[in-house]
Design a protein around this motif. Structure first.
Motif, mmCIF file in Angstrom:
data_model
loop_
_atom_site.group_PDB
_atom_site.id
_atom_site.type_symbol
_atom_site.label_atom_id
_atom_site.label_comp_id
_atom_site.label_asym_id
_atom_site.label_seq_id
_atom_site.Cartn_x
_atom_site.Cartn_y
_atom_site.Cartn_z
ATOM 1 N N SER A 124 0.812 -1.216 0.000
ATOM 2 C CA SER A 124 0.000 0.000 0.000
ATOM 3 C C SER A 124 0.848 1.271 0.000
ATOM 4 O O SER A 124 2.027 1.257 0.384
ATOM 5 N N TRP A 125 0.218 2.350 -0.423
ATOM 6 C CA TRP A 125 0.805 3.690 -0.442
ATOM 7 C C TRP A 125 -0.207 4.611 0.238
ATOM 8 O O TRP A 125 -1.324 4.774 -0.254
ATOM 9 N N ALA A 126 0.171 5.169 1.384
ATOM 10 C CA ALA A 126 -0.776 5.952 2.181
ATOM 11 C C ALA A 126 -0.357 7.415 2.241
ATOM 12 O O ALA A 126 0.832 7.743 2.175
ATOM 13 N N GLY A 127 -1.365 8.285 2.387
ATOM 14 C CA GLY A 127 -1.084 9.701 2.533
ATOM 15 C C GLY A 127 -2.185 10.428 3.273
ATOM 16 O O GLY A 127 -3.299 9.916 3.439
ATOM 17 N N GLU A 128 -1.856 11.633 3.731
ATOM 18 C CA GLU A 128 -2.814 12.484 4.445
ATOM 19 C C GLU A 128 -2.887 13.848 3.770
ATOM 20 O O GLU A 128 -1.968 14.267 3.060
ATOM 21 N N ARG A 129 -4.002 14.521 4.059
ATOM 22 C CA ARG A 129 -4.163 15.887 3.569
ATOM 23 C C ARG A 129 -4.940 16.701 4.601
ATOM 24 O O ARG A 129 -5.956 16.235 5.137
ATOM 25 N N TYR A 130 -4.444 17.906 4.894
ATOM 26 C CA TYR A 130 -5.136 18.855 5.768
ATOM 27 C C TYR A 130 -5.597 20.040 4.929
ATOM 28 O O TYR A 130 -4.859 20.544 4.086
ATOM 29 N N GLU A 131 -6.825 20.478 5.188
ATOM 30 C CA GLU A 131 -7.389 21.611 4.445
ATOM 31 C C GLU A 131 -8.133 22.515 5.423
ATOM 32 O O GLU A 131 -8.883 22.026 6.276
ATOM 33 N N ARG A 132 -7.935 23.841 5.296
ATOM 34 C CA ARG A 132 -8.653 24.805 6.134
ATOM 35 C C ARG A 132 -9.741 25.481 5.325
ATOM 36 O O ARG A 132 -9.502 25.965 4.214
ATOM 37 N N LEU A 133 -10.953 25.519 5.909
ATOM 38 C CA LEU A 133 -12.079 26.193 5.273
ATOM 39 C C LEU A 133 -12.776 27.069 6.295
ATOM 40 O O LEU A 133 -12.887 26.706 7.473
ATOM 41 N N THR A 134 -13.268 28.227 5.851
ATOM 42 C CA THR A 134 -14.128 29.059 6.687
ATOM 43 C C THR A 134 -15.561 28.835 6.232
ATOM 44 O O THR A 134 -15.918 29.132 5.084
ATOM 45 N N LEU A 135 -16.390 28.294 7.137
ATOM 46 C CA LEU A 135 -17.754 27.900 6.793
ATOM 47 C C LEU A 135 -18.740 28.535 7.759
ATOM 48 O O LEU A 135 -18.401 28.802 8.922
ATOM 49 N N PRO A 136 -19.980 28.781 7.296
ATOM 50 C CA PRO A 136 -20.993 29.345 8.199
ATOM 51 C C PRO A 136 -21.403 28.330 9.264
ATOM 52 O O PRO A 136 -21.332 27.110 9.044
ATOM 53 N N LEU A 137 -21.846 28.852 10.412
ATOM 54 C CA LEU A 137 -22.276 27.973 11.502
ATOM 55 C C LEU A 137 -23.570 27.238 11.180
ATOM 56 O O LEU A 137 -23.985 26.353 11.943
ATOM 57 N N THR A 138 -24.194 27.582 10.068
ATOM 58 C CA THR A 138 -25.390 26.851 9.625
ATOM 59 C C THR A 138 -25.028 25.542 8.929
ATOM 60 O O THR A 138 -25.911 24.739 8.612
ATOM 61 N N THR A 139 -23.742 25.307 8.709
ATOM 62 C CA THR A 139 -23.293 24.123 7.968
ATOM 63 C C THR A 139 -23.714 22.831 8.661
ATOM 64 O O THR A 139 -23.422 22.617 9.836
ATOM 65 N N SER A 140 -24.410 21.982 7.926
ATOM 66 C CA SER A 140 -24.740 20.633 8.381
ATOM 67 C C SER A 140 -24.812 19.766 7.131
ATOM 68 O O SER A 140 -25.884 19.542 6.569
ATOM 69 N N ILE A 141 -23.653 19.286 6.683
ATOM 70 C CA ILE A 141 -23.558 18.626 5.384
ATOM 71 C C ILE A 141 -22.951 17.233 5.515
ATOM 72 O O ILE A 141 -22.267 16.922 6.491
ATOM 73 N N THR A 142 -23.254 16.411 4.522
ATOM 74 C CA THR A 142 -22.550 15.140 4.337
ATOM 75 C C THR A 142 -21.610 15.309 3.161
ATOM 76 O O THR A 142 -22.033 15.687 2.063
ATOM 77 N N MET A 143 -20.323 15.070 3.395
ATOM 78 C CA MET A 143 -19.338 15.156 2.322
ATOM 79 C C MET A 143 -18.657 13.804 2.212
ATOM 80 O O MET A 143 -18.575 13.044 3.193
ATOM 81 N N GLY A 144 -18.179 13.491 1.023
ATOM 82 C CA GLY A 144 -17.582 12.178 0.860
ATOM 83 C C GLY A 144 -16.865 11.996 -0.456
ATOM 84 O O GLY A 144 -16.813 12.894 -1.302
#
Length: 654
Positions: free
Chosen positions: A100-120
């Protein structure tokens, strides 16, 4: 068991957390984390296949896809195109079974407090040879991000989890496997459940697992949600068995609605035991127990040594399967001495700010017969200090006793860095050893022993043992003997050094004998050469005070006479012309720190003792004042004085 994987091996993990959990305004900055394990020999990957130098070089993994919003997207400003899945290399596994070949990623986002989402992240390229996955080999990996304020008014952080990409188990054998999970919010209750494809009723409102939803369930596997413990039997060799779970956090143990949901997907591999293989699998021992929690500072490099034990002369360690945080490197596997059955791998890591909070590491050792040890996972609590025990170094020390004590001594005391509590698991021991033989004469399990008391930064151990006079003893403590209160309870380091905490037992039988003899008068001249001896007299001090005896050059005329000899026996004492006391001097600030908690305890005891007396005095005082200024009493006193004056006047008139 040489299996070649095809296409992708998307073993995965995701999590989210706010950079500041205290809400300010209508938006919040969120850190989103992704981790994937891929088949390192997938045809579209450029040569060469990844190896450990790619971990050090932080080589990108060119998977040009996106983690997109899948449900309730109008509640948020999450990017329409999604977040890239191009990772930075963290692990490379060259074993033919894992590959296997594994990796990670970090991402910063500014989102409204109304956010209630499913992401995938969804696609259709699961590997071949996968139990229960048919058709288009679809995968689906989803995460629920909900920024609605928690009941305590803060922004929620998701749970964290980790696993090896592939765990090897023998077929037709009952297996119990625990999946690691923790939470950034220490008061939350994390639970795990099977992922499912019911987009109408599940929390994510989306297919959570593609073609692998029912693989383990169809085998009759069971899941204990509170501990994330799987129980199962693998029936067929040379097959990969997919596991798809959702880790969800609840505000308290009674809540039925989770606050977030993160996926963890990985594989079991079934093998038939080789009759020529060592009967015992390798095991990871080392100083840290499985599922330990360790505090580490930010931007400070540290090393962690993983120790593996083998049990047969022809058994060797060929590979270490790892699942590591970004930036952690792994040394080569090395034997610890010629012919030794111990092996080691050293981890080196310098955590960054984005990794603040729990970060997990898992590993498993594979021997030359492709037999794997049980997984060994620990959680690093980045940005938090472990509550390590303070070494005793002086007379007024952080531990007691450290010198000579009586054989019935029963109270032992040591301080840690910061407030500590009882270990979070049983099997965490304090041991008392005889120094001459290293034999353990007494031990207690700090996980439940009632004679071990944790109070503030102090730990008090009360023993019931008669020590042997004249013997020396030392104390050792397992990893986590002292635990902090944050998150997963960062553990103290293990103490195995025999010189860390040592004490001696006074022997009253030791004595010295002085004989006085009278002889016939004879005059002789005696010249004594200078001698100087230095020794620690443990019979007279509990602090190791050094006693120096110096005898100068003398020329003495002695007159002796004959007489009977009368022996005079005296108890061992100090016969010296010069005493030199050498001990560590404690500075005022340290004395203040050392005395702070004993004084606090004494103040509390004195307050409790004096409170009844104080109450009686106050009662008497207030009663006195009440009588003095009570209008009824004042009027009665005036009437009494008036009557007395009238009586006296009548008496004088008569």
């Amino acid at each position: 068991m040489d299996i070649n994987l095809e296409r992708d091996l998307p073993t995965t993990n995701m999590k989210t957390r706010p950079l500041n959990a205290t809400p300010s305004g209508s938006t919040a900055e969120i850190l989103i984390y992704q981790k994937y394990f891929w088949n390192r020999q997938w045809g579209t990957f450029p040569a060469p296949d990844c190896t450990e130098p790619d971990v050090t070089a932080k080589r990108p993994i060119p998977v040009n896809a996106y983690m997109v919003c899948l449900q309730n997207c109008s509640s948020s400003t999450y990017p329409t195109i999604g977040l890239s899945t191009i990772m930075t290399t963290t692990d490379c596994q060259t074993s033919s079974i894992i590959n296997s070949w594994a990796g990670e990623r970090y991402e910063r986002l500014t989102l409204p407090l109304t956010t209630s989402i499913t992401m995938g992240y969804t696609s259709n390229q699961w590997m071949q040879n996968l139990y229960g996955c048919t058709g288009g080999r679809q995968w689906s990996i989803v995460n629920r991000l909900n920024l609605a304020l928690r009941p305590d008014g803060f922004i929620n952080s998701s749970p964290v989890t980790n696993s090896l990409p592939v765990i090897l188990y023998p077929i037709n054998t009952p297996i119990v496997h625990v999946v690691q999970m923790a939470d950034n919010d220490p008061e939350d209750t994390p639970k795990c459940r099977w992922s499912n494809s019911d987009s109408v009723t599940n929390y994510n409102r989306h297919d959570e697992c593609g073609c692998i939803c029912n693989g383990m369930i169809s085998l009759g596997a069971t899941l204990e949600e509170s501990t994330c413990t799987l129980s199962f039997i693998l029936p067929t060799e040379n097959l990969y068995y997919p596991v798809a779970l959702q880790i969800e956090d609840y505000y308290n143990i009674n809540d039925t609605s989770p606050m977030s949901s993160v996926p963890i997907q990985f594989l079991f591999y079934g093998y038939k035991t080789n009759t020529s293989a060592c009967i015992n699998r390798p095991s990871i021992i080392g100083v840290r127990p499985n599922r330990a929690c360790i505090g580490v500072p930010i931007d400070v490099e540290f090393n962690e040594t993983i120790i593996i034990e083998t049990y047969c002369s022809d058994q060797t360690i060929n590979d270490m399967v790892t699942s590591s945080p970004y930036g952690m490197t792994h040394s080569n596997i090395a034997r610890m001495g010629i012919g030794s059955n111990l092996w080691k791998m050293v981890l080196t890591w310098k955590p960054i700010v984005d990794q603040t909070g729990p970060q997990s590491f898992c590993t498993g050792a594979i021997d030359n017969y492709n037999v794997q040890s049980d997984p060994w996972c620990i959680t690093y609590l980045v940005g938090y200090n472990s509550t390590d025990l303070i070494p005793p170094t002086s007379v007024q020390s952080s531990a007691s006793p450290i010198g000579t004590v009586f054989q019935n001594h029963s109270i032992f005391y040591i301080q840690a860095i910061g407030t500590v509590g009882r270990p979070t698991r049983n099997g965490t021991y304090i041991r008392f050893h005889e120094a001459d033989t290293n034999a353990t004469v007494l031990y207690y399990d700090a996980g439940y022993a009632s004679n071990i008391v944790y109070t503030g930064p102090a730990i008090v151990i009360i023993t019931n043992y008669t020590w042997t006079p004249g013997k020396s003893y030392y104390i050792t403590m397992d990893s986590g003997f002292a635990s902090a209160n944050e998150f997963c309870h960062a553990e103290s380091k293990p103490i195995s050094d025999p010189t860390f905490w040592r004490y001696n037992i006074w022997d009253p039988a030791v004595s010295s004998t002085t004989t006085t003899t009278t002889t016939p008068f004879t005059t002789i001249t005696v010249t004594t050469k200078p001698t100087s001896t230095t020794s620690v007299n443990t019979l007279l001090t509990t602090t190791g005070i050094v006693i120096t005896t110096t005898l100068p050059v003398t020329t003495t005329a002695l007159t002796t006479s004959t007489s009977t000899a009368t022996p005079i026996t005296t108890t061992a004492g100090i016969i010296a012309s010069t005493l030199s006391a050498e001990s560590t001097i404690i500075d005022p600030k340290k004395m203040e720190e050392v005395c702070k908690y004993p004084l606090l305890i004494m103040n509390v005891l004195m307050m409790v003792a004096l409170m009844p007396i104080h109450t009686l005095i106050m009662y008497a005082g207030f009663t006195k004042f009440s009588n003095m200024f009570n209008p009824v009493h004042i009027n009665a006193k005036r009437r009494h004085e008036f009557r007395m004056r009238r009586i006296l006047a009548i008496l004088f008139e008569s």
